[in-house]
Design a protein around this motif. Structure first.
Motif, PDB file in Angstrom:
ATOM      1  N   VAL A   3       0.843  -1.196   0.000  1.00 47.03           N
ATOM      2  CA  VAL A   3       0.000   0.000   0.000  1.00 47.03           C
ATOM      3  C   VAL A   3       0.878   1.245   0.000  1.00 47.03           C
ATOM      4  O   VAL A   3       0.606   2.217  -0.723  1.00 47.03           O
ATOM      5  CB  VAL A   3      -0.956  -0.008   1.219  1.00 47.03           C
ATOM      6  CG1 VAL A   3      -1.732   1.290   1.316  1.00 47.03           C
ATOM      7  CG2 VAL A   3      -1.911  -1.187   1.135  1.00 47.03           C
ATOM      8  N   GLN A   4       1.949   1.232   0.784  1.00 43.52           N
ATOM      9  CA  GLN A   4       2.857   2.378   0.831  1.00 43.52           C
ATOM     10  C   GLN A   4       3.501   2.618  -0.536  1.00 43.52           C
ATOM     11  O   GLN A   4       3.587   3.746  -0.999  1.00 43.52           O
ATOM     12  CB  GLN A   4       3.932   2.143   1.885  1.00 43.52           C
ATOM     13  CG  GLN A   4       4.908   3.293   2.015  1.00 43.52           C
ATOM     14  CD  GLN A   4       6.016   2.988   3.017  1.00 43.52           C
ATOM     15  OE1 GLN A   4       6.181   1.856   3.445  1.00 43.52           O
ATOM     16  NE2 GLN A   4       6.770   3.991   3.383  1.00 43.52           N
ATOM     17  N   ARG A   5       3.923   1.546  -1.197  1.00 42.28           N
ATOM     18  CA  ARG A   5       4.551   1.704  -2.502  1.00 42.28           C
ATOM     19  C   ARG A   5       3.574   2.231  -3.544  1.00 42.28           C
ATOM     20  O   ARG A   5       3.933   3.034  -4.397  1.00 42.28           O
ATOM     21  CB  ARG A   5       5.158   0.379  -2.965  1.00 42.28           C
ATOM     22  CG  ARG A   5       6.486   0.124  -2.293  1.00 42.28           C
ATOM     23  CD  ARG A   5       7.019  -1.264  -2.582  1.00 42.28           C
ATOM     24  NE  ARG A   5       8.266  -1.518  -1.927  1.00 42.28           N
ATOM     25  CZ  ARG A   5       8.436  -1.667  -0.614  1.00 42.28           C
ATOM     26  NH1 ARG A   5       7.417  -1.527   0.183  1.00 42.28           N
ATOM     27  NH2 ARG A   5       9.616  -1.928  -0.104  1.00 42.28           N
ATOM     28  N   SER A   6       2.332   1.792  -3.498  1.00 38.18           N
ATOM     29  CA  SER A   6       1.361   2.306  -4.464  1.00 38.18           C
ATOM     30  C   SER A   6       1.087   3.781  -4.220  1.00 38.18           C
ATOM     31  O   SER A   6       0.764   4.514  -5.145  1.00 38.18           O
ATOM     32  CB  SER A   6       0.065   1.497  -4.404  1.00 38.18           C
ATOM     33  OG  SER A   6      -0.606   1.720  -3.183  1.00 38.18           O
ATOM     34  N   GLY A   7       1.216   4.236  -2.984  1.00 41.73           N
ATOM     35  CA  GLY A   7       1.019   5.650  -2.673  1.00 41.73           C
ATOM     36  C   GLY A   7       2.102   6.526  -3.257  1.00 41.73           C
ATOM     37  O   GLY A   7       1.888   7.716  -3.502  1.00 41.73           O
ATOM     38  N   ARG A   8       3.273   5.974  -3.503  1.00 47.34           N
ATOM     39  CA  ARG A   8       4.377   6.754  -4.067  1.00 47.34           C
ATOM     40  C   ARG A   8       4.197   7.012  -5.555  1.00 47.34           C
ATOM     41  O   ARG A   8       4.670   8.011  -6.085  1.00 47.34           O
ATOM     42  CB  ARG A   8       5.699   6.023  -3.855  1.00 47.34           C
ATOM     43  CG  ARG A   8       6.128   5.988  -2.427  1.00 47.34           C
ATOM     44  CD  ARG A   8       7.515   5.355  -2.320  1.00 47.34           C
ATOM     45  NE  ARG A   8       7.825   5.149  -0.922  1.00 47.34           N
ATOM     46  CZ  ARG A   8       8.405   4.077  -0.444  1.00 47.34           C
ATOM     47  NH1 ARG A   8       8.756   3.107  -1.256  1.00 47.34           N
ATOM     48  NH2 ARG A   8       8.666   3.957   0.835  1.00 47.34           N
ATOM     49  N   ALA A   9       3.531   6.085  -6.248  1.00 44.04           N
ATOM     50  CA  ALA A   9       3.380   6.216  -7.696  1.00 44.04           C
ATOM     51  C   ALA A   9       2.524   7.440  -8.011  1.00 44.04           C
ATOM     52  O   ALA A   9       1.402   7.575  -7.546  1.00 44.04           O
ATOM     53  CB  ALA A   9       2.737   4.966  -8.270  1.00 44.04           C
ATOM     54  N   GLY A  10       3.071   8.345  -8.818  1.00 47.32           N
ATOM     55  CA  GLY A  10       2.333   9.524  -9.237  1.00 47.32           C
ATOM     56  C   GLY A  10       2.371  10.687  -8.273  1.00 47.32           C
ATOM     57  O   GLY A  10       1.768  11.727  -8.531  1.00 47.32           O
ATOM     58  N   ARG A  11       3.039  10.555  -7.154  1.00 47.44           N
ATOM     59  CA  ARG A  11       3.061  11.636  -6.176  1.00 47.44           C
ATOM     60  C   ARG A  11       4.013  12.752  -6.586  1.00 47.44           C
ATOM     61  O   ARG A  11       3.673  13.921  -6.506  1.00 47.44           O
ATOM     62  CB  ARG A  11       3.448  11.098  -4.801  1.00 47.44           C
ATOM     63  CG  ARG A  11       3.317  12.151  -3.709  1.00 47.44           C
ATOM     64  CD  ARG A  11       3.577  11.584  -2.340  1.00 47.44           C
ATOM     65  NE  ARG A  11       4.807  10.807  -2.335  1.00 47.44           N
ATOM     66  CZ  ARG A  11       5.083   9.881  -1.443  1.00 47.44           C
ATOM     67  NH1 ARG A  11       4.227   9.623  -0.494  1.00 47.44           N
ATOM     68  NH2 ARG A  11       6.205   9.214  -1.487  1.00 47.44           N
ATOM     69  N   THR A  12       5.191  12.415  -7.038  1.00 51.48           N
ATOM     70  CA  THR A  12       6.164  13.451  -7.395  1.00 51.48           C
ATOM     71  C   THR A  12       6.186  13.725  -8.901  1.00 51.48           C
ATOM     72  O   THR A  12       6.587  14.792  -9.320  1.00 51.48           O
ATOM     73  CB  THR A  12       7.578  13.056  -6.947  1.00 51.48           C
ATOM     74  OG1 THR A  12       7.916  11.806  -7.550  1.00 51.48           O
ATOM     75  CG2 THR A  12       7.641  12.936  -5.432  1.00 51.48           C
ATOM     76  N   ARG A  13       5.763  12.759  -9.682  1.00 48.28           N
ATOM     77  CA  ARG A  13       5.645  12.926 -11.131  1.00 48.28           C
ATOM     78  C   ARG A  13       4.678  11.860 -11.625  1.00 48.28           C
ATOM     79  O   ARG A  13       4.368  10.917 -10.894  1.00 48.28           O
ATOM     80  CB  ARG A  13       7.007  12.839 -11.800  1.00 48.28           C
ATOM     81  CG  ARG A  13       7.687  11.515 -11.661  1.00 48.28           C
ATOM     82  CD  ARG A  13       9.035  11.554 -12.337  1.00 48.28           C
ATOM     83  NE  ARG A  13       9.997  11.176 -11.296  1.00 48.28           N
ATOM     84  CZ  ARG A  13      11.249  10.957 -11.496  1.00 48.28           C
ATOM     85  NH1 ARG A  13      11.751  11.121 -12.679  1.00 48.28           N
ATOM     86  NH2 ARG A  13      12.035  10.613 -10.532  1.00 48.28           N
ATOM     87  N   GLY A  15       2.889   8.660 -12.787  1.00 46.88           N
ATOM     88  CA  GLY A  15       3.318   7.279 -12.637  1.00 46.88           C
ATOM     89  C   GLY A  15       2.162   6.349 -12.367  1.00 46.88           C
ATOM     90  O   GLY A  15       1.059   6.777 -12.019  1.00 46.88           O
ATOM     91  N   THR A  16       2.411   5.067 -12.503  1.00 51.26           N
ATOM     92  CA  THR A  16       1.414   4.031 -12.275  1.00 51.26           C
ATOM     93  C   THR A  16       2.060   2.931 -11.456  1.00 51.26           C
ATOM     94  O   THR A  16       3.221   2.603 -11.662  1.00 51.26           O
ATOM     95  CB  THR A  16       0.921   3.440 -13.616  1.00 51.26           C
ATOM     96  OG1 THR A  16       0.450   4.504 -14.442  1.00 51.26           O
ATOM     97  CG2 THR A  16      -0.187   2.436 -13.398  1.00 51.26           C
ATOM     98  N   CYS A  17       1.308   2.339 -10.567  1.00 54.83           N
ATOM     99  CA  CYS A  17       1.808   1.218  -9.765  1.00 54.83           C
ATOM    100  C   CYS A  17       1.289  -0.082 -10.362  1.00 54.83           C
ATOM    101  O   CYS A  17       0.077  -0.283 -10.451  1.00 54.83           O
ATOM    102  CB  CYS A  17       1.340   1.359  -8.310  1.00 54.83           C
ATOM    103  SG  CYS A  17       1.848  -0.009  -7.270  1.00 54.83           S
ATOM    104  N   TRP A  18       2.193  -0.955 -10.788  1.00 55.54           N
ATOM    105  CA  TRP A  18       1.825  -2.256 -11.324  1.00 55.54           C
ATOM    106  C   TRP A  18       2.144  -3.308 -10.277  1.00 55.54           C
ATOM    107  O   TRP A  18       3.265  -3.414  -9.804  1.00 55.54           O
ATOM    108  CB  TRP A  18       2.618  -2.552 -12.600  1.00 55.54           C
ATOM    109  CG  TRP A  18       2.267  -1.646 -13.734  1.00 55.54           C
ATOM    110  CD1 TRP A  18       2.823  -0.447 -14.016  1.00 55.54           C
ATOM    111  CD2 TRP A  18       1.263  -1.866 -14.704  1.00 55.54           C
ATOM    112  NE1 TRP A  18       2.241   0.102 -15.106  1.00 55.54           N
ATOM    113  CE2 TRP A  18       1.261  -0.760 -15.564  1.00 55.54           C
ATOM    114  CE3 TRP A  18       0.346  -2.894 -14.935  1.00 55.54           C
ATOM    115  CZ2 TRP A  18       0.397  -0.644 -16.632  1.00 55.54           C
ATOM    116  CZ3 TRP A  18      -0.501  -2.779 -16.014  1.00 55.54           C
ATOM    117  CH2 TRP A  18      -0.475  -1.664 -16.838  1.00 55.54           C
TER     118      TRP A  18
END
Length: 179
Positions: A3-13, A15-18
């Motif tokens: 869950v933490q890693r998916s929260g990082r995707a798209g936060r700073t630029r 992105g998508t979490c696969w």
């Protein structure tokens, strides 16, 4: 962690979490939280560190690492602490100086040096004894072979239940070290 890693995707630029696992696996097989490090790794080196720091701080007649670590917010099982202390006594890193009312240990000169090495106690002892006896290259070879964290042969055990036996051996190495 997932869950933490998916929260990082798209936060700073953008992105998508696969995720490379199914939703059923995520909901059914993955743990909500990981176990604390003390619950999933050998305690030998931690006990050595506790003994070293306590003796340097108090200059006492011994330390009680089991009592100290049992006061942790999520302490390791008492049997794991006892086994780790027994293992350190067998290696010669600590010595039992008092058994009751609480177990007191004293760090030995070997234990002092082992506490400063970032490896398993038995491997550290191989290195130290190899230096003392003048056979450093042989000691380094043995230590390198034993310190491999994923032995290739554990996944190739023969027989129909080879994978289960390999997992059991890996679990045994984690719980009991190399000895």
């Amino acid at each position: 962690s997932a869950v933490q890693r998916s929260g990082r995707a798209g936060r700073t630029r953008p992105g998508t979490c696969w995720r490379l696992y199914s939703e059923e696996f995520f909901d059914g097989a993955m743990q909500q939280n990981t176990l604390p490090e003390m619950m999933r790794s050998p305690l030998d080196h931690l006990i050595l560190q506790v003994c070293l720091l306590e003796e340097e701080r108090n200059k006492s007649d011994g330390t009680a690492p089991i009592d100290f670590l049992e006061r942790a917010p999520e302490p390791p099982p008492h049997t794991s602490l006892l086994y780790a202390c027994k293992h350190l006594v067998e290696v010669g890193a600590i010595e039992l100086i008092k058994k009751s009312p609480r177990m007191l240990f004293r760090i030995t000169p070997l234990g002092y040096h082992l506490a400063h090495l970032p490896c398993d106690c038995k491997i550290g002892k191989i290195l130290i004894v190899g230096c003392i006896l003048g056979c450093v290259e042989s000691a380094l070879t043995v230590a390198a072979i034993l310190s491999n964290t994923k032995p290739f042969w554990l996944q190739m055990l023969p027989g129909p239940d080879g994978r289960r036996r390999a997992r059991d051996l890996q679990t045994s190495f984690i719980e009991h070290g190399f000895g």
